[in-house]
Design a protein around this motif. Structure first.
Motif, PDB file in Angstrom:
ATOM      1  N   VAL A 267     -11.037  -2.838  -3.688  1.00 50.33           N
ATOM      2  CA  VAL A 267      -9.637  -3.250  -3.551  1.00 50.33           C
ATOM      3  C   VAL A 267      -9.281  -3.274  -2.067  1.00 50.33           C
ATOM      4  O   VAL A 267      -9.498  -2.286  -1.354  1.00 50.33           O
ATOM      5  N   GLU A 268      -8.717  -4.386  -1.618  1.00 46.31           N
ATOM      6  CA  GLU A 268      -8.366  -4.532  -0.205  1.00 46.31           C
ATOM      7  C   GLU A 268      -6.946  -5.078  -0.060  1.00 46.31           C
ATOM      8  O   GLU A 268      -6.516  -5.933  -0.844  1.00 46.31           O
ATOM      9  N   ILE A 269      -6.244  -4.599   0.962  1.00 49.96           N
ATOM     10  CA  ILE A 269      -4.910  -5.101   1.263  1.00 49.96           C
ATOM     11  C   ILE A 269      -4.765  -5.268   2.771  1.00 49.96           C
ATOM     12  O   ILE A 269      -5.252  -4.440   3.553  1.00 49.96           O
ATOM     13  N   GLY A 270      -4.115  -6.361   3.192  1.00 53.56           N
ATOM     14  CA  GLY A 270      -3.936  -6.657   4.607  1.00 53.56           C
ATOM     15  C   GLY A 270      -2.621  -6.142   5.148  1.00 53.56           C
ATOM     16  O   GLY A 270      -1.785  -5.587   4.421  1.00 53.56           O
ATOM     17  N   PHE A 271      -2.420  -6.347   6.462  1.00 54.08           N
ATOM     18  CA  PHE A 271      -1.219  -5.856   7.136  1.00 54.08           C
ATOM     19  C   PHE A 271       0.070  -6.375   6.483  1.00 54.08           C
ATOM     20  O   PHE A 271       0.962  -5.617   6.113  1.00 54.08           O
ATOM     21  N   GLY A 272       0.145  -7.713   6.395  1.00 53.77           N
ATOM     22  CA  GLY A 272       1.367  -8.331   5.889  1.00 53.77           C
ATOM     23  C   GLY A 272       1.690  -7.918   4.459  1.00 53.77           C
ATOM     24  O   GLY A 272       2.843  -7.630   4.125  1.00 53.77           O
ATOM     25  N   GLY A 273       0.670  -7.874   3.620  1.00 60.42           N
ATOM     26  CA  GLY A 273       0.874  -7.495   2.225  1.00 60.42           C
ATOM     27  C   GLY A 273       1.350  -6.064   2.087  1.00 60.42           C
ATOM     28  O   GLY A 273       2.196  -5.752   1.248  1.00 60.42           O
ATOM     29  N   PHE A 274       0.803  -5.182   2.908  1.00 58.92           N
ATOM     30  CA  PHE A 274       1.203  -3.779   2.872  1.00 58.92           C
ATOM     31  C   PHE A 274       2.693  -3.635   3.171  1.00 58.92           C
ATOM     32  O   PHE A 274       3.427  -2.933   2.473  1.00 58.92           O
ATOM     33  N   ALA A 275       3.160  -4.321   4.215  1.00 63.94           N
ATOM     34  CA  ALA A 275       4.577  -4.245   4.586  1.00 63.94           C
ATOM     35  C   ALA A 275       5.466  -4.833   3.491  1.00 63.94           C
ATOM     36  O   ALA A 275       6.550  -4.311   3.210  1.00 63.94           O
ATOM     37  N   LYS A 276       5.017  -5.912   2.848  1.00 65.21           N
ATOM     38  CA  LYS A 276       5.807  -6.547   1.792  1.00 65.21           C
ATOM     39  C   LYS A 276       5.980  -5.614   0.591  1.00 65.21           C
ATOM     40  O   LYS A 276       7.049  -5.569  -0.030  1.00 65.21           O
ATOM     41  N   ILE A 277       4.931  -4.885   0.232  1.00 63.98           N
ATOM     42  CA  ILE A 277       5.016  -3.965  -0.904  1.00 63.98           C
ATOM     43  C   ILE A 277       6.051  -2.882  -0.625  1.00 63.98           C
ATOM     44  O   ILE A 277       6.879  -2.543  -1.488  1.00 63.98           O
ATOM     45  N   VAL A 278       6.011  -2.329   0.572  1.00 62.90           N
ATOM     46  CA  VAL A 278       6.950  -1.258   0.925  1.00 62.90           C
ATOM     47  C   VAL A 278       8.388  -1.775   0.883  1.00 62.90           C
ATOM     48  O   VAL A 278       9.288  -1.107   0.354  1.00 62.90           O
ATOM     49  N   ASP A 279       8.615  -2.958   1.418  1.00 68.39           N
ATOM     50  CA  ASP A 279       9.968  -3.530   1.405  1.00 68.39           C
ATOM     51  C   ASP A 279      10.419  -3.858  -0.014  1.00 68.39           C
ATOM     52  O   ASP A 279      11.595  -3.695  -0.358  1.00 68.39           O
ATOM     53  N   ALA A 280       9.496  -4.339  -0.839  1.00 64.91           N
ATOM     54  CA  ALA A 280       9.847  -4.709  -2.213  1.00 64.91           C
ATOM     55  C   ALA A 280      10.286  -3.503  -3.031  1.00 64.91           C
ATOM     56  O   ALA A 280      11.172  -3.605  -3.890  1.00 64.91           O
ATOM     57  N   VAL A 281       9.692  -2.353  -2.760  1.00 61.19           N
ATOM     58  CA  VAL A 281      10.034  -1.146  -3.518  1.00 61.19           C
ATOM     59  C   VAL A 281      11.286  -0.474  -2.949  1.00 61.19           C
ATOM     60  O   VAL A 281      11.785   0.507  -3.508  1.00 61.19           O
ATOM     61  N   GLY A 282      11.793  -0.994  -1.847  1.00 66.14           N
ATOM     62  CA  GLY A 282      13.001  -0.449  -1.263  1.00 66.14           C
ATOM     63  C   GLY A 282      12.765   0.636  -0.241  1.00 66.14           C
ATOM     64  O   GLY A 282      13.672   1.404   0.086  1.00 66.14           O
ATOM     65  N   GLY A 283      11.537   0.700   0.308  1.00 59.43           N
ATOM     66  CA  GLY A 283      11.202   1.724   1.294  1.00 59.43           C
ATOM     67  C   GLY A 283      10.596   2.954   0.651  1.00 59.43           C
ATOM     68  O   GLY A 283      10.734   3.187  -0.553  1.00 59.43           O
ATOM     69  N   VAL A 284       9.914   3.745   1.459  1.00 58.64           N
ATOM     70  CA  VAL A 284       9.237   4.953   0.974  1.00 58.64           C
ATOM     71  C   VAL A 284       9.756   6.152   1.760  1.00 58.64           C
ATOM     72  O   VAL A 284       9.779   6.146   3.000  1.00 58.64           O
ATOM     73  N   GLU A 285      10.154   7.164   1.037  1.00 62.93           N
ATOM     74  CA  GLU A 285      10.692   8.369   1.678  1.00 62.93           C
ATOM     75  C   GLU A 285       9.555   9.282   2.124  1.00 62.93           C
ATOM     76  O   GLU A 285       8.650   9.597   1.350  1.00 62.93           O
ATOM     77  N   MET A 286       9.621   9.698   3.382  1.00 58.03           N
ATOM     78  CA  MET A 286       8.604  10.590   3.948  1.00 58.03           C
ATOM     79  C   MET A 286       9.291  11.758   4.633  1.00 58.03           C
ATOM     80  O   MET A 286      10.414  11.635   5.139  1.00 58.03           O
TER      81      MET A 286
END
Length: 434
Positions: A267-286
């Motif tokens: 399974v592989e994911i690129g830069f752009g796709g990674f950022a899109k997933i985070v934005d789609a979920v509404g951000g990730v709390e850290m």
């Protein structure tokens, strides 16, 4: 001169009807008098004009009219009007009476059991149709571009399932503005920024990060494009160089050769796709233990709890120059972030909200590159295992390191062998990493 017929006079004509008359009878109700002079008033009757409790009889031979008191009389003529039968009031066929063959009966009570069954059946049908449609929609979005059948001299499969999860610096589909915003640069070729092995088994799931600066031997391999077999020349290089040389198949071949562990899925994911997933979920709390900055990745964080958007998340998982441990600290941050992302995606606010669930799934699936044998069930199993690791049901670690050589990190061979044996046999992992 008396012009009236014989025996008649003004005095015995009786009360007159019409204009100026004081008679009780209306004009239309009077009876034509007999021309022939007759006897006087019959016995038992009052003379005309005498007041009394009832109207005078109409004349000789006219029968007494029936009374309407209490609805009696004129049985044939009334025919039910007085009892309400004609209009349905109080009689048969009306309220309170027996139902007539052609009358409307009382409305039956609703069958709630039948209604509940129909509602449940409808909901189940909608759920099944939606699930099937979602499955085929999601399955069509997977990019199955990696053919693991091209990997040669593979080790035997063990118990459980091993996923190789790769975060690449692929800039595919990114505009110049996107590259500038995400601080990705415009380097040619393709490299890996993160590599992890996720073992999913019955004795706990294990997530193992492979530092990209790991020192590895490049084995003989079959070219992914040419099909030509390249012999082992004894070369040692950084692990991410294997990916840069011939892509996913050589990376899998190199990891299997240096560990002896069979990789089942890629399974592989690129830069752009990674950022899109985070934005789609509404951000990730850290929750960051300490703040740090890095001009290379664009990171600029303060300590404490915060929600990272896609741009910030990418900077967080790429940063290594800000840490003394460099790549080892970066792999720990990557594990921490992926665990938080998996937890965020699996929340009810995401899964049960179609306006968030479908964009998140769409962004994720569009961004992933997987092997040809990967199914949605395999992908779901990988995702839930990552969520389990983040919840404390599994273990996350770095590959055990014994030192460095020429800037490359050298693996601890004894610990690596023990770790691989435990994974092959699907045993609880006892080895710890750096």
């Amino acid at each position: 001169m008396n012009d009236w017929p014989q025996g008649w006079s003004d005095d015995n004509r009786g009360p007159r009807y019409g204009r100026g008359s004081g008679g009780a009878q209306p004009e239309g109700a009077r009876v034509m008098r007999q021309v022939q002079r007759g006897p006087g008033v019959p016995p038992g009757q009052r003379p005309y004009g005498t007041p009394g409790p009832s109207a005078p009889p109409y004349g000789a031979g006219v029968p007494q009219q029936p009374s309407y008191v209490d609805g009696q009389g004129y049985d044939d003529y009334d025919s039910g009007y007085n009892t309400g039968q004609v209009y349905g009031g109080g009689g048969p066929g009306g309220p309170g009476g027996p139902e007539e063959p052609y009358g409307r009966g009382p409305r039956p009570a609703p069958n709630w059991r039948r209604r509940i069954k129909l509602t449940a059946l409808t909901l189940v049908t909608v759920l099944i149709v939606t699930s099937v449609a979602t499955y085929f929609w999601a399955d069509s979005k997977l990019n199955r571009d990696v053919d693991l059948s091209k990997v040669i001299d593979r080790p035997e499969t063990g118990e459980g399932t091993n996923y190789l999860i790769v975060g690449s610096d692929s800039r595919k589909g990114m505009t110049a503005e996107d590259k500038k915003k995400l601080h990705t640069g415009s380097a040619q070729g393709q490299r890996t920024d993160s590599m992890m092995i996720l073992h999913v088994g019955s004795n706990g799931d294990t997530l193992i990060s492979l530092p990209r600066d790991s020192d590895v031997a490049i084995p003989s391999y079959k070219g992914s494009t040419s099909g030509k077999v390249y012999a082992n020349q004894g070369r040692h290089t950084k692990l991410n160089a294997a990916y840069a040389e011939d892509g996913p198949t050589l990376l899998v071949r190199t990891i299997e050769f240096n560990t002896g562990l069979h990789i089942d899925h890629y399974v592989e994911i690129g830069f752009g796709g990674f950022a899109k997933i985070v934005d789609a979920v509404g951000g990730v709390e850290m929750n960051l233990d300490q703040g740090f900055k890095d001009k290379w990745s664009g990171a600029d964080f303060k300590a404490g709890k915060q929600t990272l958007n896609g741009e910030q998340a990418l900077a967080f998982v790429r940063t290594r120059h800000a840490f003394a441990a460099s790549d080892l600290q970066r792999t720990k941050n990557q594990q921490k972030f992926l665990a938080a992302l998996a937890h965020q995606v699996a929340t009810p606010s995401t899964v049960l909200n179609p306006f968030k669930f479908y964009p998140t799934m769409g962004a994720g699936l569009d961004s992933l590159t997987v092997d040809k044998d990967m199914s949605l069930w395999d992908l779901a199993s990988m995702f839930w295992a990552m969520k389990g690791v983040s919840s404390g049901d599994g273990k996350s670690m770095n590959m055990p390191i014994s030192g460095s050589s020429g800037g490359n990190l050298v693996w601890d061979k004894a610990k690596v062998k023990t770790l691989v044996d435990e994974l092959k046999n699907d045993e609880t992992v006892t080895v710890s990493g750096n």
